[in-house]
Scaffold this active site. Structure first.
Site: not given
Length: 465
Positions: A82, A155, A179
């Site tokens: 991420k 997210s 998320s």
């Protein structure tokens, strides 16, 4: 084995094939990079592809295998990161424009641990602005591979989309209000939000420090457990991280006899769509057949803490962005701007009340969890919403509170949870549920998740791309 089968192997199988030299890390990495180049033009899951570095990492992993030095269960396995985690030499924008030129000189602790385990880092995965609710207006939002008109899950959306589409074998995500669990449910995946502090947050952009949880998103519970086992543990660079404990799921390979699983029928069905309720009933039947003892419990009221989540997070995100907001306010998107403004508008006395309410909920949840090993709940009260329905949620505070009513409470209390797939809607969209455990109860999560997935096949379904 054809290259079309390779992207959807589970991590355990792939790692074994790498160790036995049935497939090379370089071959696997090239296959994934070619797939990203071909498919991600329409899925938008990657913010930055680290092609040359990934191939270099793969060649090093292959060299060690040939020398007989494979180092663990993730050796040579390509994963995605991420975009809020520092990766040395790679742009790390955290879904923003204000950080688009930031290139860290060191890895986040979790990234370093993955590299030390021989993982190949394919690239940085797209995310919402600053890890809050929506993507920056200038960012192409990741597209749910199960249905382009449906939400990809907040997210960690890029982590969910890339993993579901076979563009990585698993990914790192973060969960501040849901998320990791939202994209897992939306994309038919398995994600773990660990106990707060179980995984170091050093080298990760903050949203709300005391609410942020770092964890894996993968295609099944065993894969998620393998990733968590590598990244978890005490980190002197994060003084809030917990001492390492043996997580212990590998010793649980049988049924669920002796496991006490709680369910609150009233809480789980309050405003929950029928398709979710029916899926949960099927889940409980499977768990009973596996030998678990199902107990009805009364879960404490969570609406106050859910309603206060934005104030709680807002104060923390205002602090996290103090160097750039309001100085660069014009470069922020509207959702993150409003959250920061909420933080600035919240008085010290009000924030203290929010913290007292949060502490009270933690105590009440601890009381319920002391009587059971796991709690079963939905991830959200409906399956992955369409973008139209999501737009309505954004405009209605009551509907937005419904969205996070089953997830945000466990960010506030710090209890670990695992989201797993458990069905599909009539239109073929995935449905997820979650297990919640006592603090430090990741072993129970993984035991139950693996047992459930040995008895079901939802985790083996893949989107048609």
């Amino acid at each position: 084995m054809s290259n079309s089968d390779l992207p959807f192997l589970d991590i355990g199988t792939l790692a074994q094939m790498i160790r036995t030299r049935d497939v090379s890390p370089v071959e696997v990495t090239r296959t994934m990079l070619e797939r990203i180049e071909r498919l991600d033009q329409k899925l938008h899951s990657y913010a930055f592809v680290m092609r040359e570095q990934a191939l270099a990492d793969a060649r090093e992993a292959e060299r060690k295998v040939l020398a007989g030095h494979a180092v663990g269960p993730l050796h040579g396995v390509p994963l995605g990161i991420k975009d809020l985690f520092w990766v040395a030499g790679a742009p790390t924008a955290a879904g923003t424009t204000i950080h688009k030129d930031f290139v860290p000189t060191e890895d986040a602790t979790v990234v370093r641990r993955l590299r030390e385990a021989g993982t190949v880092v394919l690239g940085k995965l797209q995310m919402t602005e600053g890890a809050f609710a929506t993507h920056h207006p200038s960012v192409a939002e990741p597209v749910n591979p199960w249905g382009a008109n449906h939400w990809a899950g907040a997210s960690s959306s890029g982590s969910g989309v890339a993993t579901a589409a076979g563009l990585c074998y698993g990914a790192l995500g973060t969960d501040t209000g849901g998320s990791i669990r939202f994209p897992s449910a939306a994309n038919g995946l398995t994600g773990i939000k660990p106990t707060w502090g179980r995984v170091s947050r050093h080298g990760a952009f903050e949203l709300g420090a005391s609410l942020d949880h770092v964890g894996p998103i993968a295609r099944n519970a065993a894969d998620a457990a393998l990733i968590l086992g590598v990244i978890a543990g005490y980190d002197p660079l994060d003084p809030t991280s917990l001492p390492q404990e043996r997580l212990g799921w590998s010793e649980h390979t049988g049924d669920l006899h002796g496991l006490r699983i709680g369910i609150d029928p009233n809480w789980n069905t309050d405003g929950t769509d029928a398709v979710i309720v029916e899926a949960l009933e099927r889940v409980l039947k499977v768990l009973q057949d596996l030998g678990a003892a199902i107990r009805e419990v009364r879960f404490p009221a969570v609406r106050t803490v859910v309603d206060e989540w934005q104030e709680d997070c807002g104060v923390q995100v205002a602090l996290a962005h103090a160097d750039t907001f309001p100085r660069l306010a014009s470069e922020y998107g509207p959702a993150l701007t409003r959250l920061i403004e909420i933080g600035h508008e919240t008085s010290a006395a009000r924030y203290q009340q929010v913290q007292l309410n949060r502490a009270a909920l933690r105590g009440r949840v601890n009381k319920v969890m002391s009587e059971i090993d796991l709690l079963v709940a939905p991830v959200q009260p409906f399956a992955a919403p369409t973008h139209e329905r999501l737009g309505a949620l954004a405009q209605d505070p009551d509907l937005n509170a419904r969205l996070i009513q089953f997830t945000a409470p466990f960010n506030s209390t710090g209890h670990p949870s695992m989201a797993l797939p458990c069905g599909q809607t009539s239109t073929g969209m995935p449905i997820g549920f979650q297990f919640i455990a006592q603090h430090g109860g990741e072993a129970a999560l993984c035991r139950a998740g693996m047992a459930f997935q040995r008895a079901t096949q939802w985790h083996n379904a893949h989107p048609r791309i």
